[in-house]
Structure formats: structure tokens, C-alpha cells
Design a protein around this motif. Structure first.
Motif, mmCIF file in Angstrom:
data_model
loop_
_atom_site.group_PDB
_atom_site.id
_atom_site.type_symbol
_atom_site.label_atom_id
_atom_site.label_comp_id
_atom_site.label_asym_id
_atom_site.label_seq_id
_atom_site.Cartn_x
_atom_site.Cartn_y
_atom_site.Cartn_z
ATOM 1 N N GLY A 126 -3.215 10.410 -3.323
ATOM 2 C CA GLY A 126 -1.893 10.130 -3.856
ATOM 3 C C GLY A 126 -0.832 10.004 -2.773
ATOM 4 O O GLY A 126 -1.131 9.968 -1.569
ATOM 5 N N SER A 127 0.415 9.949 -3.210
ATOM 6 C CA SER A 127 1.542 9.771 -2.291
ATOM 7 C C SER A 127 1.561 10.867 -1.228
ATOM 8 O O SER A 127 1.261 12.029 -1.498
ATOM 9 C CB SER A 127 2.861 9.780 -3.070
ATOM 10 N N ARG A 128 1.945 10.470 -0.013
ATOM 11 C CA ARG A 128 1.936 11.383 1.133
ATOM 12 C C ARG A 128 3.099 11.059 2.046
ATOM 13 O O ARG A 128 3.763 10.037 1.893
ATOM 14 C CB ARG A 128 0.628 11.251 1.919
ATOM 15 N N TYR A 129 3.313 11.944 3.032
ATOM 16 C CA TYR A 129 4.220 11.621 4.129
ATOM 17 C C TYR A 129 3.564 10.523 4.974
ATOM 18 O O TYR A 129 2.369 10.234 4.830
ATOM 19 C CB TYR A 129 4.485 12.870 4.977
ATOM 20 N N THR A 139 0.819 -1.215 0.000
ATOM 21 C CA THR A 139 0.000 0.000 0.000
ATOM 22 C C THR A 139 0.853 1.266 0.000
ATOM 23 O O THR A 139 0.325 2.361 -0.201
ATOM 24 C CB THR A 139 -0.955 0.020 1.207
ATOM 25 N N ASP A 140 2.162 1.142 0.201
ATOM 26 C CA ASP A 140 3.079 2.281 0.105
ATOM 27 C C ASP A 140 3.638 2.456 -1.305
ATOM 28 O O ASP A 140 4.352 3.431 -1.568
ATOM 29 C CB ASP A 140 4.250 2.121 1.084
ATOM 30 N N TYR A 141 3.338 1.533 -2.204
ATOM 31 C CA TYR A 141 3.864 1.585 -3.559
ATOM 32 C C TYR A 141 3.319 2.822 -4.280
ATOM 33 O O TYR A 141 2.105 3.024 -4.331
ATOM 34 C CB TYR A 141 3.456 0.320 -4.303
ATOM 35 N N PRO A 142 4.175 3.674 -4.817
ATOM 36 C CA PRO A 142 3.678 4.849 -5.537
ATOM 37 C C PRO A 142 3.042 4.439 -6.869
ATOM 38 O O PRO A 142 3.566 3.583 -7.572
ATOM 39 C CB PRO A 142 4.939 5.694 -5.775
ATOM 40 N N SER A 173 8.262 4.266 2.507
ATOM 41 C CA SER A 173 7.597 5.562 2.306
ATOM 42 C C SER A 173 8.479 6.566 1.568
ATOM 43 O O SER A 173 7.988 7.589 1.085
ATOM 44 C CB SER A 173 7.193 6.161 3.660
ATOM 45 N N LEU A 174 9.777 6.292 1.476
ATOM 46 C CA LEU A 174 10.719 7.299 0.969
ATOM 47 C C LEU A 174 10.473 7.735 -0.480
ATOM 48 O O LEU A 174 10.586 8.928 -0.784
ATOM 49 C CB LEU A 174 12.156 6.806 1.134
ATOM 50 N N PRO A 175 10.141 6.823 -1.421
ATOM 51 C CA PRO A 175 9.891 7.292 -2.790
ATOM 52 C C PRO A 175 8.724 8.276 -2.888
ATOM 53 O O PRO A 175 8.713 9.135 -3.767
ATOM 54 C CB PRO A 175 9.574 5.991 -3.548
#
Length: 425
Positions: free
Chosen positions: A71-74, A41-44, A259-261
Motif C-alpha cells: 500500500g501507500s508509503r513514504y 504508480t504513485d496514485y493511491p 507522493s503527498l496524498p
């Protein structure tokens, strides 16, 4: 005999649709091609422009119903950054970090203020993901949008969902200024986008916490779970005098890594972890993800009912919407995928090793989305077909069809109405 013949046809057509899904590369093959899918679920979101199957002759798209995750978040909770800060500070002061650990500690401290300030907020990448998805939707189905028209967009009360909605809607209007979009984020529309929100004035009592059948046989799965210990040993000389259990520390580090990407800080954990190592433990993690999305599936019935109701209105002409857009969370789109049985996600296998073949947690990635495209035939205004896209790729539904990936709306409507009624409170 007619009943038996009809049953045989239903089975054959269902198998045809399922075969279309099974014909895709296996989950493990996909993982080998892109180990980052193990982020789950962290995959961008990866923007796709796949060639879609042409509609049967005489059918043209006229309406789209959509549900998307932000979309992607912290990272979603400040606890991750706070715990890492306390742990790294103490380990540094006590000289308990390895050389690789010291390098990571410095990189983390350099961006700590940004991370703690940005907790749960949408990143630039998250904005761009929804812009891209909107433009691909417009280009894939120009007949729906070419003349302009009215679009309704609703989101959860969360800022990252509101901004995801704005990114999507702005891009649609950039594609065609004749499109009129009303955006709404309020208690009034929560039932159709996040029915479990505590602010939802409509209260439901659908079954929750339902367990998939594989859990009875989970002990048959030989789980590989060594990565947490490995990453802790690479970071610390010892953790004996540090706060937190080593296993929890390892989990925090893996969560930060995946989470980094999404936040533009790839490379921060160089030397501590690799994508291939995360991928090596994916299947066991995916089991947990399946239980997580399986349990609350019936709580998403209001979303499915909203999809049916608004599609009916668009088909009959009582609504002039050319699209209904919804922006919510993984806690909704994941269970909704199971409730609808997209790509067989409702098959509920007993064998834990079979789970990976019916659900992969990267399906519920950042900006994941379900698009239902409605087509009207020339001969009759009631002749409606519907196609499902999951993350931009044509997907199967648990319905009979002789023209996959297209399904009769009458079959879709009846099947899912019955499924919803079967689990009414």
C-alpha cells in the motif's frame, strides 16, 4: 473446414472479450474525471465496490489466487528528501526563493524529520487500503470464506509488504474468525512473489530488458515537457548557484508532489503545482511507464507458474487452501499485468499514441492487485471457470470465451503454460 471454423470462433470470442474492455471510458476521459490518476504508480488505491457480473448458472466460487502491491508509503529512496533539503537550505540562505518557494520551504522543513525517518515505510493509508481490499473481497465472494478454511499468504522481504500482508490478513480474520491464515516472508517463498530478489535461491535466466515496438516510433510522439521548468521558476528566483540541474530539480519536486496524498501531507506544495498540470503531461510519462513494465515481463514467469501450480492443487484437492495471497512490488505486478495480457496490456502497439489505450500506469498504483476467482460447476468437479479482477474491476484476458468475464480454466491453463514455456531459459 473444421479448423477454419474453430479459428473464426476463436477470433470472434476474443474480440468479444476485447470489446468488453474497450467499452470502458477512454484513458483520457478517466484522467479528466480524476486528474490524480496522472500520478501513475504513485496514485493511491481507490477502493471500489463495483457490481460484478453474476456467474453462469450452476457455478460457485471456491478459491482465490491473488497478487498485490504494497500500500501507500513514504518515498522509496532517501535521496529525494536529502536532495530537496540541501537545495532548499542553500536557496533560503542565499535568498533565492520566491515568496511561494519560501512558504514551501518552511512547510518542508517542518516535516523533514518525519519524511527522512519514514523513507519507504508503509503509511496508515497503506494499511487501510489493504484492510478495505480484504473486506471487499470477502463480501464479493462469501461462498469462498463462509465456512472458514486455510489461507496461505506470502510477501517479499520488505517491511512495507509484510505489513500490507498483515493488514489484509487481519481484516479477513475479522470478517470470519474461522479463517486460518499462515503468513510467511522468507527466502523459501520469494520465487512466487519476487523472483528477481537477490535473496531468491532459485536463479533464472529469462529474457529481460525487452523493448516494446512503439519505441522505434517514439520520435513521432509530440512530447509536452514544460512542467519541470515551470515549477522551478515558481520556486526559485534563479538556480544558477544551486546544486543540481534544473530539470532534475523539477523531477524531484514532481515526485514529491505525487507522493503527498500517500503520506498525509497534501497542500504542502500549494502554489507550485496542480493535478491538472501533472495530467497534461501524463501520456508522455505513461509511455515511459509502459517500457518499464514491458521490459521485465518474462522475469515474472515464476509468479505465473506459481499461480497455475497452486490453483491446480486447490482444484484437485491436494491443497486445502481457499486462497493464496501474494504481496510484492510494482516492479512485479506491473510486468505481470503485461505478461498475462490483462486488458490487452500485451498488445505491444507500434504507434506510441496507441499505448495509452492498452496500459495506463495508474493500473500499477499503490495497493494495486490482481485477483483470480475460481468457480466450480455443479455437473463436474473438473468444470472450472476463472475470472480476473484488476484493482477490483472485471478485466479481460487474451483468451476465447463465450461468457465474459468468465474463462474456462482449461483454456487459461493451457494458454499461459504455453506462454511460459515459449520463454523458458
Amino acid at each position: 473446414m473444421k479448423i477454419k471454423a474453430r479459428s473464426v470462433v476463436f477470433v470472434l470470442l476474443s474480440l468479444f472479450a476485447a470489446t468488453a474492455t474497450w467499452g470502458q471510458s477512454s484513458a483520457l476521459d478517466q484522467l479528466r474525471a480524476d486528474p490524480r490518476k496522472a500520478y501513475g504508480t504513485d496514485y493511491p488505491y481507490q477502493l471500489t465496490t463495483e457490481k460484478l457480473t453474476k456467474a453462469p448458472r450452476g457455478y460457485k466460487p471456491f478459491y482465490i489466487s491473488h497478487y498485490a502491491r504494497h500500500g501507500s508509503r513514504y518515498y522509496w529512496t532517501p535521496a529525494l528528501y536529502r536532495e530537496l533539503d540541501v537545495m532548499l537550505t542553500e536557496a533560503h540562505d542565499k535568498h533565492l526563493l520566491t515568496p511561494v518557494g519560501e512558504a514551501f520551504c518552511k512547510r518542508f522543513m517542518d516535516v523533514k524529520s518525519e519524511l527522512t525517518t519514514g523513507v519507504s515505510e508503509l503509511t496508515d493509508l497503506g494499511w487501510q487500503q489493504h484492510q478495505g481490499i480484504a473486506r471487499v473481497m470477502y463480501n464479493n465472494f462469501p461462498e469462498v470464506f463462509r465456512k472458514g478454511g486455510n489461507v496461505m499468504a506470502v510477501s517479499s522481504l520488505s517491511g512495507r509488504c509484510v505489513l500490507s500482508m498483515s493488514a489484509f490478513c487481519q481484516e479477513l480474520v475479522q470478517c470470519n474468525p474461522k479463517i486460518e491464515i499462515r503468513e510467511q516472508s522468507s527466502n523459501f517463498t520469494l520465487d512466487g512473489v519476487v523472483p528477481t530478489d537477490s535473496h531468491n535461491p532459485v536463479k533464472h535466466n529469462y529474457p529481460k530488458g525487452v523493448k516494446p515496438r512503439y519505441e522505434k516510433n517514439r520520435d513521432q510522439f509530440k512530447n509536452i515537457d514544460v512542467l519541470r521548468d515551470s515549477i522551478v521558476k515558481r520556486l526559485f528566483i534563479t538556480t544558477d548557484s544551486l546544486p543540481g540541474r534544473p530539470h532534475h530539480i523539477g523531477s524531484n519536486l514532481i515526485n514529491l508532489y505525487t507522493s503527498l496524498p500517500s503520506i498525509g501531507h497534501e497542500g504542502m506544495m500549494e502554489g507550485l503545482l496542480t493535478d491538472e498540470e501533472v495530467a497534461s503531461e501524463w501520456e508522455g510519462n505513461n509511455l515511459g511507464s509502459y517500457s518499464w513494465v514491458f521490459g521485465p515481463q518474462y522475469e515474472m514467469i515464476p509468479i505465473l507458474e506459481d499461480i497455475i501450480k497452486k490453483a491446480d492443487a486447490a482444484i484437485t484437492g491436494s491443497s486445502d487452501h481457499i486462497a493464496d495471497l501474494r504481496f510484492g512490488h510494482d516492479t512485479c505486478i506491473g510486468p505481470l499485468t503485461v505478461l498475462m495480457g490483462i486488458n490487452g496490456a500485451d498488445r505491444d502497439p507500434e504507434d506510441p499514441y496507441e499505448v495509452k489505450n492498452i496500459y495506463q500506469n495508474w493500473q500499477t498504483c499503490k495497493a494495486s492487485n490482481i485477483q483470480l476467482i475460481f468457480y466450480r460447476g455443479k455437473k463436474s468437479s473438473d468444470d472450472i471457470l476463472v475470472k480476473c479482477l484488476l484493482n477490483g474491476v472485471e478485466a479481460s484476458l487474451p483468451l476465447p470465451t463465450d461468457s465474459y468475464p468468465y474463462y474456462k480454466w482449461s483454456d487459461f491453463r493451457q494458454f499461459y503454460t504455453d506462454r511460459c514455456k515459449a520463454h523458458e531459459q
